[in-house]
Design an enzyme around this catalytic site. Structure first.
Site, mmCIF file in Angstrom:
data_model
loop_
_atom_site.group_PDB
_atom_site.id
_atom_site.type_symbol
_atom_site.label_atom_id
_atom_site.label_comp_id
_atom_site.label_asym_id
_atom_site.label_seq_id
_atom_site.Cartn_x
_atom_site.Cartn_y
_atom_site.Cartn_z
ATOM 1 N N HIS A 1 -3.614 10.101 -2.251
ATOM 2 C CA HIS A 1 -4.966 10.766 -1.989
ATOM 3 C C HIS A 1 -5.807 10.890 -3.282
ATOM 4 O O HIS A 1 -5.035 10.585 -4.407
ATOM 5 C CB HIS A 1 -4.950 12.124 -1.565
ATOM 6 C CG HIS A 1 -4.120 13.013 -2.481
ATOM 7 N ND1 HIS A 1 -3.281 14.146 -2.181
ATOM 8 C CD2 HIS A 1 -4.062 13.245 -3.799
ATOM 9 C CE1 HIS A 1 -2.809 14.824 -2.847
ATOM 10 N NE2 HIS A 1 -3.424 14.451 -3.989
ATOM 11 N N ASN B 1 0.861 10.228 -1.924
ATOM 12 C CA ASN B 1 0.383 9.576 -0.791
ATOM 13 C C ASN B 1 -0.881 8.688 -0.950
ATOM 14 O O ASN B 1 -1.440 8.408 0.206
ATOM 15 C CB ASN B 1 0.457 10.684 0.348
ATOM 16 C CG ASN B 1 -0.795 11.661 0.198
ATOM 17 O OD1 ASN B 1 -1.479 11.538 -0.928
ATOM 18 N ND2 ASN B 1 -1.013 12.941 0.974
ATOM 19 N N ASP C 1 -12.590 19.508 -6.568
ATOM 20 C CA ASP C 1 -11.979 20.170 -5.361
ATOM 21 C C ASP C 1 -11.379 21.612 -5.711
ATOM 22 O O ASP C 1 -11.439 21.924 -6.795
ATOM 23 C CB ASP C 1 -10.826 19.450 -4.685
ATOM 24 C CG ASP C 1 -9.771 18.822 -5.808
ATOM 25 O OD1 ASP C 1 -9.919 19.247 -6.836
ATOM 26 O OD2 ASP C 1 -9.151 17.802 -5.477
ATOM 27 N N GLU D 1 -6.911 12.876 2.225
ATOM 28 C CA GLU D 1 -5.766 12.551 2.379
ATOM 29 C C GLU D 1 -5.694 11.049 3.075
ATOM 30 O O GLU D 1 -6.772 11.167 3.842
ATOM 31 C CB GLU D 1 -5.083 13.732 3.213
ATOM 32 C CG GLU D 1 -4.939 14.997 2.450
ATOM 33 C CD GLU D 1 -3.944 15.018 1.432
ATOM 34 O OE1 GLU D 1 -3.369 14.069 0.897
ATOM 35 O OE2 GLU D 1 -3.580 16.059 1.371
HETATM 36 C C1 F6R Z 1 -6.837 17.534 -8.346
HETATM 37 C C2 F6R Z 1 -6.969 16.351 -7.396
HETATM 38 C C3 F6R Z 1 -5.876 15.675 -6.962
HETATM 39 C C4 F6R Z 1 -4.848 15.246 -8.104
HETATM 40 C C5 F6R Z 1 -3.507 14.597 -7.580
HETATM 41 C C6 F6R Z 1 -2.749 14.474 -8.549
HETATM 42 O O1 F6R Z 1 -8.070 18.046 -8.664
HETATM 43 O O2 F6R Z 1 -7.985 16.185 -7.152
HETATM 44 O O3 F6R Z 1 -6.211 14.504 -6.372
HETATM 45 O O4 F6R Z 1 -5.316 14.546 -8.908
HETATM 46 O O5 F6R Z 1 -2.844 15.420 -6.605
HETATM 47 O O6 F6R Z 1 -2.060 15.446 -8.925
HETATM 48 P P1 F6R Z 1 -0.964 15.685 -10.327
HETATM 49 O O7 F6R Z 1 -1.914 15.114 -11.293
HETATM 50 O O8 F6R Z 1 -0.653 17.011 -10.349
HETATM 51 O O9 F6R Z 1 0.009 14.750 -10.093
#
Ligand code: F6R
Length: 242
Positions: free
Chosen positions: A138, A136, A67, A143
């Protein structure tokens, strides 16, 4: 699904790194799906160290990131392109032309999504897809909601996600409101998925995603349907599995 819980950071990081390096050593032309965020930073640091020791080469590998934020210039300190360049790519022998991240600044974002999917199809399947998980549930920026999208798409970020990511920006108002993200369908096409989960604050969502009902309310729960997932957790995240 194989779940491993590590007592210390060292075991967690080294196991994750071993998954990547064993793949690359067996299959130098491997296609890696990569993630950003805090969780994989230790892994990326270890991969750099292993590369410097001559234990792994990325020279023939191709990477695809999950992403990118919409509307941040590519060289913005918080863009995912900058993240990947700084945390991994510029320290290893990867051909930067072989690193792919959705372009969140494309004039036509829908076309960008189509082109990203087409590229994934042409190169695919991804050999090893790395994932983190949001509080959450995701994965990528897919989401929770009533439905999920299969392919790469323009995705609004939920308030909870923007708040979680505000720690990297001067204020919450500076956090982008949208991203371009690979969809769950594209993620599920990977031959193998490695989900990394760290920290006490992820314990509940980890438990819900991996043992609860499979539902679009928790996108990571869909991983229960994938035939080849390994989950690496630290003790904090794995607290509810004992
Ligand atoms: C990042 C991504 C997100 C993160 C998730 C956890 O490329 O796709 O899904 O993996 O938000 O983020 P952290 O590791 O910062 O807790």
């Amino acid at each position: 699904m194989n779940i491993y819980i590590y007592e210390n950071e060292e075991g967690f990081v080294q196991s994750a790194a071993n998954q990547v390096t064993s793949l690359l050593n067996a299959k130098p032309y491997a296609k890696l799906g990569l993630a950003t965020g805090s969780t994989p930073i230790g892994l990326y640091t270890r991969l750099i160290e292993m590369h410097r020791k001559g234990l792994v080469s990325f020279s023939k590998a191709t990477t695809f990131n999950l992403d990118e934020y919409v509307g941040l210039p590519e060289n913005h300190p918080e863009s995912y392109r900058t993240f990947m360049n700084e945390k991994l790519f510029k320290h290893i022998d990867i051909n930067i032309e072989q690193t792919h991240i959705p372009n969140g600044n494309a004039a036509d974002l829908e076309e960008e999504c189509r082109a990203y999917d087409q590229m994934l199809e042409q190169h695919g399947p991804i050999d090893l897809q790395l994932l983190g998980i949001g509080h959450n549930g995701h994965i990528g920026f897919n989401e929770p909601g009533k439905s999920l999208t299969s392919g790469t798409h323009l995705a609004p970020l939920q308030e909870k996600t923007r708040q979680a990511n505000a720690r990297f920006f001067p204020s919450i108002d500076d956090v982008p409101t949208h991203s371009v993200t690979m969809g769950v369908g594209s993620i599920m096409k990977a031959n193998q998925i490695m989900l990394l989960i760290r920290g006490e604050d992820k314990a509940e969502i980890a438990h819900r995603a991996l043992t609860g009902p499979i539902t679009t309310d928790c996108p990571a729960s869909l991983l229960q349907c994938h035939p080849n997932v390994i989950v690496l957790m630290d003790q904090g995240a794995g607290r509810l599995f004992k």
